[in-house]
Design a protein around this motif. Structure first.
Motif, PDB file in Angstrom:
ATOM      1  N   VAL A 130       0.878  -1.175   0.000  1.00 50.33           N
ATOM      2  CA  VAL A 130       0.000   0.000   0.000  1.00 50.33           C
ATOM      3  C   VAL A 130       0.910   1.218   0.000  1.00 50.33           C
ATOM      4  CG1 VAL A 130      -1.869   1.224   1.156  1.00 50.33           C
ATOM      5  CG2 VAL A 130      -1.742  -1.277   1.300  1.00 50.33           C
ATOM      6  N   THR A 131       0.887   1.982  -1.094  1.00 45.63           N
ATOM      7  CA  THR A 131       1.911   3.004  -1.292  1.00 45.63           C
ATOM      8  C   THR A 131       1.355   4.252  -1.965  1.00 45.63           C
ATOM      9  OG1 THR A 131       4.015   3.425  -2.470  1.00 45.63           O
ATOM     10  CG2 THR A 131       2.583   1.749  -3.394  1.00 45.63           C
ATOM     11  N   ASN A 132       1.804   5.403  -1.500  1.00 45.90           N
ATOM     12  CA  ASN A 132       1.467   6.673  -2.132  1.00 45.90           C
ATOM     13  C   ASN A 132       2.492   6.944  -3.223  1.00 45.90           C
ATOM     14  OD1 ASN A 132      -0.618   7.011  -0.337  1.00 45.90           O
ATOM     15  ND2 ASN A 132       0.350   8.637   0.846  1.00 45.90           N
ATOM     16  N   TYR A 137       5.312   3.969 -12.378  1.00 49.85           N
ATOM     17  CA  TYR A 137       6.657   4.117 -11.796  1.00 49.85           C
ATOM     18  C   TYR A 137       6.847   3.181 -10.609  1.00 49.85           C
ATOM     19  CZ  TYR A 137      10.471   6.311  -9.160  1.00 49.85           C
ATOM     20  OH  TYR A 137      11.626   6.545  -8.455  1.00 49.85           O
ATOM     21  N   GLN A 138       5.868   3.114  -9.706  1.00 42.48           N
ATOM     22  CA  GLN A 138       6.027   2.298  -8.505  1.00 42.48           C
ATOM     23  C   GLN A 138       6.012   0.806  -8.831  1.00 42.48           C
ATOM     24  OE1 GLN A 138       7.105   3.702  -6.054  1.00 42.48           O
ATOM     25  NE2 GLN A 138       6.318   3.046  -4.079  1.00 42.48           N
ATOM     26  N   ARG A 139       5.202   0.393  -9.795  1.00 40.90           N
ATOM     27  CA  ARG A 139       5.197  -1.014 -10.182  1.00 40.90           C
ATOM     28  C   ARG A 139       6.537  -1.408 -10.802  1.00 40.90           C
ATOM     29  NH1 ARG A 139       0.344  -3.563  -9.830  1.00 40.90           N
ATOM     30  NH2 ARG A 139      -1.449  -2.203  -9.362  1.00 40.90           N
ATOM     31  N   ARG A 140       7.127  -0.505 -11.572  1.00 39.68           N
ATOM     32  CA  ARG A 140       8.444  -0.778 -12.140  1.00 39.68           C
ATOM     33  C   ARG A 140       9.503  -0.903 -11.046  1.00 39.68           C
ATOM     34  NH1 ARG A 140       8.535   3.196 -15.303  1.00 39.68           N
ATOM     35  NH2 ARG A 140      10.047   4.592 -14.337  1.00 39.68           N
ATOM     36  N   LYS A 141       9.392  -0.066 -10.033  1.00 37.18           N
ATOM     37  CA  LYS A 141      10.337  -0.115  -8.914  1.00 37.18           C
ATOM     38  C   LYS A 141      10.195  -1.420  -8.133  1.00 37.18           C
ATOM     39  CE  LYS A 141      10.505   3.561  -6.288  1.00 37.18           C
ATOM     40  NZ  LYS A 141      10.065   4.507  -5.221  1.00 37.18           N
ATOM     41  N   ILE A 142       8.958  -1.805  -7.852  1.00 35.52           N
ATOM     42  CA  ILE A 142       8.708  -3.048  -7.115  1.00 35.52           C
ATOM     43  C   ILE A 142       9.285  -4.243  -7.870  1.00 35.52           C
ATOM     44  CG2 ILE A 142       6.869  -4.623  -6.379  1.00 35.52           C
ATOM     45  CD1 ILE A 142       5.193  -2.072  -5.738  1.00 35.52           C
ATOM     46  N   ALA A 143       9.087  -4.268  -9.183  1.00 33.91           N
ATOM     47  CA  ALA A 143       9.631  -5.360  -9.993  1.00 33.91           C
ATOM     48  C   ALA A 143      11.152  -5.324 -10.028  1.00 33.91           C
ATOM     49  CB  ALA A 143       9.077  -5.286 -11.413  1.00 33.91           C
ATOM     50  N   LEU A 147      10.421  -7.853  -6.159  1.00 38.60           N
ATOM     51  CA  LEU A 147       9.199  -8.107  -5.390  1.00 38.60           C
ATOM     52  C   LEU A 147       7.941  -8.133  -6.262  1.00 38.60           C
ATOM     53  CD1 LEU A 147       9.811  -5.911  -2.201  1.00 38.60           C
ATOM     54  CD2 LEU A 147      10.415  -8.314  -2.601  1.00 38.60           C
ATOM     55  N   GLY A 148       8.115  -8.200  -7.562  1.00 40.32           N
ATOM     56  CA  GLY A 148       6.977  -8.130  -8.463  1.00 40.32           C
ATOM     57  C   GLY A 148       5.948  -9.228  -8.268  1.00 40.32           C
ATOM     58  N   ASP A 149       6.378 -10.410  -7.839  1.00 33.11           N
ATOM     59  CA  ASP A 149       5.464 -11.541  -7.671  1.00 33.11           C
ATOM     60  C   ASP A 149       5.185 -11.867  -6.206  1.00 33.11           C
ATOM     61  OD1 ASP A 149       5.369 -11.925 -10.448  1.00 33.11           O
ATOM     62  OD2 ASP A 149       7.225 -13.093 -10.390  1.00 33.11           O
ATOM     63  N   VAL A 150       5.590 -11.003  -5.307  1.00 35.30           N
ATOM     64  CA  VAL A 150       5.495 -11.295  -3.881  1.00 35.30           C
ATOM     65  C   VAL A 150       4.110 -11.008  -3.316  1.00 35.30           C
ATOM     66  CG1 VAL A 150       6.296 -10.512  -1.601  1.00 35.30           C
ATOM     67  CG2 VAL A 150       7.955 -11.037  -3.401  1.00 35.30           C
ATOM     68  N   PHE A 151       3.472  -9.957  -3.799  1.00 37.54           N
ATOM     69  CA  PHE A 151       2.247  -9.470  -3.159  1.00 37.54           C
ATOM     70  C   PHE A 151       0.986 -10.076  -3.765  1.00 37.54           C
ATOM     71  CE2 PHE A 151       5.402  -6.022  -2.714  1.00 37.54           C
ATOM     72  CZ  PHE A 151       5.474  -5.997  -1.331  1.00 37.54           C
ATOM     73  N   ASP A 152       0.022 -10.329  -2.890  1.00 34.52           N
ATOM     74  CA  ASP A 152      -1.298 -10.759  -3.339  1.00 34.52           C
ATOM     75  C   ASP A 152      -2.102  -9.580  -3.871  1.00 34.52           C
ATOM     76  OD1 ASP A 152      -1.290 -13.654  -2.367  1.00 34.52           O
ATOM     77  OD2 ASP A 152      -0.789 -12.573  -0.521  1.00 34.52           O
ATOM     78  N   ALA A 153      -1.743  -8.387  -3.446  1.00 38.78           N
ATOM     79  CA  ALA A 153      -2.412  -7.168  -3.921  1.00 38.78           C
ATOM     80  C   ALA A 153      -1.428  -6.010  -3.838  1.00 38.78           C
ATOM     81  CB  ALA A 153      -3.654  -6.867  -3.081  1.00 38.78           C
ATOM     82  N   ILE A 154      -1.524  -5.103  -4.791  1.00 36.49           N
ATOM     83  CA  ILE A 154      -0.727  -3.880  -4.785  1.00 36.49           C
ATOM     84  C   ILE A 154      -1.694  -2.724  -4.958  1.00 36.49           C
ATOM     85  CG2 ILE A 154       1.052  -2.527  -5.958  1.00 36.49           C
ATOM     86  CD1 ILE A 154       2.362  -5.121  -6.825  1.00 36.49           C
ATOM     87  N   VAL A 155      -1.729  -1.848  -3.967  1.00 32.04           N
ATOM     88  CA  VAL A 155      -2.635  -0.696  -3.984  1.00 32.04           C
ATOM     89  C   VAL A 155      -1.784   0.569  -4.019  1.00 32.04           C
ATOM     90  CG1 VAL A 155      -4.516   0.506  -2.810  1.00 32.04           C
ATOM     91  CG2 VAL A 155      -4.342  -2.000  -2.676  1.00 32.04           C
ATOM     92  N   ILE A 156      -1.895   1.327  -5.101  1.00 31.66           N
ATOM     93  CA  ILE A 156      -1.086   2.525  -5.319  1.00 31.66           C
ATOM     94  C   ILE A 156      -2.025   3.731  -5.390  1.00 31.66           C
ATOM     95  CG2 ILE A 156       0.595   3.644  -6.833  1.00 31.66           C
ATOM     96  CD1 ILE A 156       1.415   0.866  -7.791  1.00 31.66           C
ATOM     97  N   ARG A 161      -6.882   6.427  -6.659  1.00 31.46           N
ATOM     98  CA  ARG A 161      -7.437   7.786  -6.571  1.00 31.46           C
ATOM     99  C   ARG A 161      -7.729   8.198  -5.143  1.00 31.46           C
ATOM    100  NH1 ARG A 161      -8.732   9.688 -11.608  1.00 31.46           N
ATOM    101  NH2 ARG A 161      -8.843   8.138 -13.293  1.00 31.46           N
ATOM    102  N   VAL A 162      -6.954   7.662  -4.234  1.00 34.63           N
ATOM    103  CA  VAL A 162      -7.026   8.046  -2.830  1.00 34.63           C
ATOM    104  C   VAL A 162      -5.693   7.652  -2.202  1.00 34.63           C
ATOM    105  CG1 VAL A 162      -8.037   5.835  -2.095  1.00 34.63           C
ATOM    106  CG2 VAL A 162      -8.408   7.906  -0.713  1.00 34.63           C
ATOM    107  N   ALA A 163      -5.243   8.443  -1.236  1.00 32.16           N
ATOM    108  CA  ALA A 163      -3.905   8.235  -0.691  1.00 32.16           C
ATOM    109  C   ALA A 163      -3.937   8.074   0.828  1.00 32.16           C
ATOM    110  CB  ALA A 163      -3.001   9.413  -1.073  1.00 32.16           C
TER     111      ALA A 163
END
Length: 250
Positions: A130-132, A137-143, A147-156, A161-163
């Protein structure tokens, strides 16, 4: 890219989960940002100025007042203006591209991240980020840090549209995990934005206070100084199964 963490699938559906912030919680963002600043100026002596400008301009991005690229360009322009150098648009773009390239070469995880995530997975817990941040950009960083395949969910925040600390982003994460808030922990390096925001949304908030900063800890928030402390903090979660050599059983 091969994940830095080998994921095991629990035999039974997980009934608990951990949400984690990304920057300065899992990824050493200050180190990377200092590396980008050195590319601009030859050193990081002006880090306090850069950090203050980042707080101001990033808040405008998170609030939806500017897009991510505009935020970056405005921050770089403001930084050099503060030292008496006025840059044209092309020079701002060139310097910001150089800074970003240098920063990305410095992306790395803290040493306590992978052992912690492995332990949590061995307990059968679901994981979410869960990241602001800006989505692409953030998905590229995670990969990039494995850690691209580590999370069951990624909420950016940009995508949701909420932080943070708005309760709705934590509710989005819980919904994605299929769990009620009281069965979810959120861990992050910002006391109010991460741990406090999570607690107000009904999750268990955990402040990862790596630097040992002072702060008034609200009710419903726990404090750790390293992710190595997180598994023990979660005494209500199942213990990992070890073989005779003390290795995690997958």
């Amino acid at each position: 890219m091969t994940s830095a963490l080998e994921i095991s699938t629990p035999q039974e559906p997980a009934r608990m989960a951990v949400c984690l912030d990304i920057d300065d919680t899992l990824l050493d963002n200050e180190r990377a940002s200092r590396g980008g600043l050195r590319a601009l100026t030859g050193n990081d002596a002006a880090w306090p100025m850069w950090r203050r400008l980042t707080e101001h301009h990033y808040a405008r991005f998170v609030a939806g007042r500017v897009d991510y690229d505009t935020m970056r360009w405005e921050r770089t322009r403001a930084f050099f203006t503060a030292f008496g150098e006025r840059l044209g648009d092309e020079e701002v773009l060139a310097r910001e591209q150089m800074r970003m390239a240098a920063m990305q070469r410095c992306w790395s995880l803290f040493d306590d991240v992978l052992p912690c995530l492995e332990n949590l997975r061995a307990r059968g817990l679901r994981l979410a980020a869960v990241t602001n941040a800006a989505g692409e950009y953030q998905r590229r960083k995670i990969a990039a840090v494995g850690l691209g395949d580590v999370f069951d969910a990624i909420v950016i925040s940009e995508e949701a549209r909420v932080a943070k600390p708005d309760p709705r982003i934590f509710e989005t994460a819980c919904s994605a995990l299929g769990l009620p808030a009281e069965r979810v922990v959120h861990v992050g390096d910002r006391l109010d934005v991460d741990a406090g925001g999570a607690a107000r949304a009904g999750l268990r908030g955990v402040w990862l206070n790596r630097a040992g900063d002072a702060g008034t800890v609200p009710e419903g928030v726990s404090v750790i100084t390293s992710l190595s402390e997180l598994p023990e903090l979660m005494a209500w979660a199942p213990r990992p199964i070890l073989d005779e050599r003390g290795s995690l059983v997958r």
